[in-house]
Write an enzyme that holds these catalytic residues in place. Structure first.
Site, PDB file in Angstrom:
ATOM      1  N   GLY A  10      53.710  17.774 -32.936  1.00  0.00           N
ATOM      2  CA  GLY A  10      54.282  16.493 -33.373  1.00  0.00           C
ATOM      3  C   GLY A  10      54.341  15.494 -32.229  1.00  0.00           C
ATOM      4  CG  PHE A  11      56.424  11.110 -31.338  1.00  0.00           C
ATOM      5  CD1 PHE A  11      55.708  10.506 -30.299  1.00  0.00           C
ATOM      6  CD2 PHE A  11      57.758  10.751 -31.524  1.00  0.00           C
ATOM      7  CE1 PHE A  11      56.315   9.572 -29.465  1.00  0.00           C
ATOM      8  CE2 PHE A  11      58.364   9.819 -30.702  1.00  0.00           C
ATOM      9  CZ  PHE A  11      57.652   9.235 -29.662  1.00  0.00           C
ATOM     10  CB  ILE A  12      59.316  14.542 -29.425  1.00  0.00           C
ATOM     11  CG1 ILE A  12      59.848  13.199 -29.940  1.00  0.00           C
ATOM     12  CG2 ILE A  12      60.083  14.964 -28.170  1.00  0.00           C
ATOM     13  CD1 ILE A  12      61.310  13.225 -30.393  1.00  0.00           C
ATOM     14  CG  ASP A  31      53.285  21.699 -35.691  1.00  0.00           C
ATOM     15  OD1 ASP A  31      53.069  21.363 -36.868  1.00  0.00           O
ATOM     16  OD2 ASP A  31      53.931  20.994 -34.891  1.00  0.00           O
ATOM     17  N   GLY A  36      52.473  17.013 -37.909  1.00  0.00           N
ATOM     18  CA  GLY A  36      51.833  17.052 -36.591  1.00  0.00           C
ATOM     19  C   GLY A  36      50.318  17.145 -36.720  1.00  0.00           C
ATOM     20  CG  LEU A  74      61.250  19.356 -30.217  1.00  0.00           C
ATOM     21  CD1 LEU A  74      61.244  20.484 -29.204  1.00  0.00           C
ATOM     22  CD2 LEU A  74      60.404  18.211 -29.697  1.00  0.00           C
ATOM     23  CE1 TYR A 147      65.777  14.927 -39.291  1.00  0.00           C
ATOM     24  CE2 TYR A 147      67.357  13.235 -38.667  1.00  0.00           C
ATOM     25  CZ  TYR A 147      66.292  14.047 -38.353  1.00  0.00           C
ATOM     26  OH  TYR A 147      65.735  13.972 -37.097  1.00  0.00           O
ATOM     27  CE  LYS A 151      66.967  17.506 -36.833  1.00  0.00           C
ATOM     28  NZ  LYS A 151      66.137  18.253 -35.873  1.00  0.00           N
TER      29      LYS A 151
HETATM   30  P1  NAD Z   1      57.138  14.905 -35.808  1.00  0.00           P
HETATM   31  O1  NAD Z   1      57.117  14.848 -37.305  1.00  0.00           O
HETATM   32  O2  NAD Z   1      56.065  14.218 -35.077  1.00  0.00           O
HETATM   33  O3  NAD Z   1      57.259  16.408 -35.308  1.00  0.00           O
HETATM   34  C1  NAD Z   1      57.766  17.457 -36.095  1.00  0.00           C
HETATM   35  C2  NAD Z   1      56.771  18.599 -35.997  1.00  0.00           C
HETATM   36  O4  NAD Z   1      57.317  19.732 -36.679  1.00  0.00           O
HETATM   37  C3  NAD Z   1      55.430  18.270 -36.659  1.00  0.00           C
HETATM   38  O5  NAD Z   1      54.384  18.633 -35.791  1.00  0.00           O
HETATM   39  C4  NAD Z   1      55.432  19.125 -37.919  1.00  0.00           C
HETATM   40  O6  NAD Z   1      54.126  19.468 -38.335  1.00  0.00           O
HETATM   41  C5  NAD Z   1      56.278  20.302 -37.473  1.00  0.00           C
HETATM   42  N1  NAD Z   1      56.931  21.036 -38.569  1.00  0.00           N
HETATM   43  C6  NAD Z   1      57.678  20.520 -39.579  1.00  0.00           C
HETATM   44  N2  NAD Z   1      58.133  21.509 -40.365  1.00  0.00           N
HETATM   45  C7  NAD Z   1      57.684  22.665 -39.831  1.00  0.00           C
HETATM   46  C8  NAD Z   1      57.827  24.031 -40.180  1.00  0.00           C
HETATM   47  N3  NAD Z   1      58.521  24.412 -41.271  1.00  0.00           N
HETATM   48  N4  NAD Z   1      57.230  24.972 -39.405  1.00  0.00           N
HETATM   49  C9  NAD Z   1      56.506  24.605 -38.303  1.00  0.00           C
HETATM   50  N5  NAD Z   1      56.344  23.325 -37.923  1.00  0.00           N
HETATM   51  C10 NAD Z   1      56.923  22.375 -38.689  1.00  0.00           C
HETATM   52  O7  NAD Z   1      58.566  14.300 -35.384  1.00  0.00           O
HETATM   53  P2  NAD Z   1      59.194  14.018 -33.940  1.00  0.00           P
HETATM   54  O8  NAD Z   1      59.631  12.618 -33.971  1.00  0.00           O
HETATM   55  O9  NAD Z   1      58.308  14.509 -32.857  1.00  0.00           O
HETATM   56  O10 NAD Z   1      60.505  14.926 -34.033  1.00  0.00           O
HETATM   57  C11 NAD Z   1      60.655  16.127 -33.293  1.00  0.00           C
HETATM   58  C12 NAD Z   1      62.127  16.544 -33.330  1.00  0.00           C
HETATM   59  O11 NAD Z   1      62.931  15.512 -32.754  1.00  0.00           O
HETATM   60  C13 NAD Z   1      62.681  16.758 -34.745  1.00  0.00           C
HETATM   61  O12 NAD Z   1      63.533  17.877 -34.733  1.00  0.00           O
HETATM   62  C14 NAD Z   1      63.478  15.494 -35.017  1.00  0.00           C
HETATM   63  O13 NAD Z   1      64.516  15.749 -35.927  1.00  0.00           O
HETATM   64  C15 NAD Z   1      63.991  15.178 -33.637  1.00  0.00           C
HETATM   65  N6  NAD Z   1      64.348  13.777 -33.441  1.00  0.00           N
HETATM   66  C16 NAD Z   1      63.376  12.805 -33.436  1.00  0.00           C
HETATM   67  C17 NAD Z   1      63.742  11.478 -33.225  1.00  0.00           C
HETATM   68  C18 NAD Z   1      62.733  10.368 -33.203  1.00  0.00           C
HETATM   69  O14 NAD Z   1      63.139   9.212 -33.068  1.00  0.00           O
HETATM   70  N7  NAD Z   1      61.445  10.635 -33.303  1.00  0.00           N
HETATM   71  C19 NAD Z   1      65.096  11.139 -33.053  1.00  0.00           C
HETATM   72  C20 NAD Z   1      66.040  12.149 -33.093  1.00  0.00           C
HETATM   73  C21 NAD Z   1      65.652  13.457 -33.265  1.00  0.00           C
END
Ligand code: NAD
Length: 331
Positions: A10-12, A31, A36, A74, A147, A151
């Site tokens: 994913g992104f982060i 993943d 992602g 994540l 959500y 969390k």
């Molecule tokens: P993202 O959607 O880019 O990343 C999430 C990843 O999790 C993806 O690669 C997705 O394919 C994978 N995924 C989802 N469900 C899955 C499962 N059941 N099994 C395996 N993989 C799975 O989002 P992000 O923005 O990178 O978020 C990453 C984390 O950071 C998350 O937990 C999110 O709640 C948290 N977060 C993000 C932000 C933000 O602003 N982006 C803010 C607060 C918290």
């Protein structure tokens, strides 16, 4: 360390993978590619061990945690759009998935960093929310809050694993993270506005645009995740991680127009039209990051204008225009 990143495509997660590899650590990514992609891991692809699977699957978790001493959790269903459109699947990933991850981490005796979210504060609009502030959530039957509810319980489960079983668990609550590779498909405001500006389409603001937010660059966030998981004083505690520059969404749209040089219009879309009737949003959300600053020296160093410029460069790159690589985000 040998670190598993759930949601590492994913992104982060992909920025975290790049950062850990640059520090010389071994990285495993689990993943299911629901949001992602391997494109996010383009620079890390040869160096990471990939496990394609789900955090909901115990066997996948067993495989992924083998030999690991650290888990960065994540993986989650992310983005207002995803949560509202697929509430049950999202809840399962965000609640039951975390339980599976925690159980695997405990069995393997790893340390664990749980990425929670500023969403846990819900509608609390206090100036500079600190980690002990109250949560103000809407009805559990409004799927928007599922959500935040999940969390919050994830945090509680991680905390209990620390208290009762000695798991080295750290909780972080990021506030609106922004950067290259972030997709606008799931309701994230900065990549959405930048994408619209670059395409010459109207920039869509939900509601009247007076809602205020505070953004954090992924390049500022990722080193803090690594520092916190490595610090035993962080175990059993939660840490806000976020920026310090608050803007209204209306002002954000104006900045996007200025930085991209776009002449697009700005249009307002009622929340009901975007997400259905009864949708609730919060008027503002601003972090107090004193706790993380005192423990690991965390500071948000990247300005909002720099974040917008980096997202625009990333999106131009995908359109085949000259662009940055995103590597400037990896400090
Ligand atoms: P993202 O959607 O880019 O990343 C999430 C990843 O999790 C993806 O690669 C997705 O394919 C994978 N995924 C989802 N469900 C899955 C499962 N059941 N099994 C395996 N993989 C799975 O989002 P992000 O923005 O990178 O978020 C990453 C984390 O950071 C998350 O937990 C999110 O709640 C948290 N977060 C993000 C932000 C933000 O602003 N982006 C803010 C607060 C918290």
């Amino acid at each position: 360390m040998r670190a598993l990143i759930t949601g590492g495509a994913g992104f982060i997660g992909s920025h975290l993978a790049d950062h850990l590899l640059a520090l010389g650590h071994e990285v495993v990514v689990l993943d299911d590619f629901s949001t992602g992609s391997m494109t996010n891991l383009a620079r890390a692809a040869d160096a990471v061990t990939m496990v394609r699977g789900s955090i909901l699957d115990q066997a996948d978790m067993e495989r992924a945690t083998e030999g690991c001493d650290t888990v960065f959790h994540l993986a989650a269903a992310v983005g207002v759009r995803t949560i509202v459109d697929r509430p049950l699947e999202s809840l399962r990933s965000n609640l039951l998935g975390t339980e599976t991850v925690l159980r695997a981490a405990r069995r393997r005796a790893t340390r664990l960093l749980l990425v929670s979210s500023s969403e846990v504060y819900g509608k609390n609009t206090k100036d500079r929310l600190d980690e002990d502030d109250d949560r103000v959530l809407g009805s559990p039957l409004k799927s928007r809050w599922s959500y935040a509810a999940a969390k919050g319980l994830d945090e509680l489960m991680a905390y209990c694993h620390w208290r009762e079983h000695g798991l080295g668990a750290v909780i972080v609550r990021p506030f609106n993270v922004v950067g290259p590779r972030q997709s606008g498909h799931h309701g994230m405001v900065v990549p959405t506005l930048v994408g619209q500006a670059l395409a010459g389409r109207p920039l869509t603001i939900h509601g009247d645009g007076t809602q205020r937010r505070c953004f954090c660059a992924v390049g500022d966030l990722v080193p803090a995740l690594v520092a916190l998981v490595a610090d035993t004083r962080a175990y059993g505690r939660a840490f806000n991680l976020g920026g310090s520059e608050e803007v209204s969404v209306r002002e954000l749209a104006d900045r996007v127009l200025r930085i991209t040089g776009s002449h697009s219009d700005v249009v307002h879309v009622p929340y009901e039209r975007a997400y259905g009737s009864g949708f609730e949003d919060m008027a503002r959300r601003m972090p107090d990051t004193t706790r993380a600053r005192q423990l690991i020296g965390f500071r948000s160093r990247t300005s909002l204008d720099q974040m917008i410029a980096a997202v625009a460069a990333d999106q131009r790159g995908r359109l085949g225009e000259p662009a940055g690589t995103g590597s400037e985000w990896l400090r």
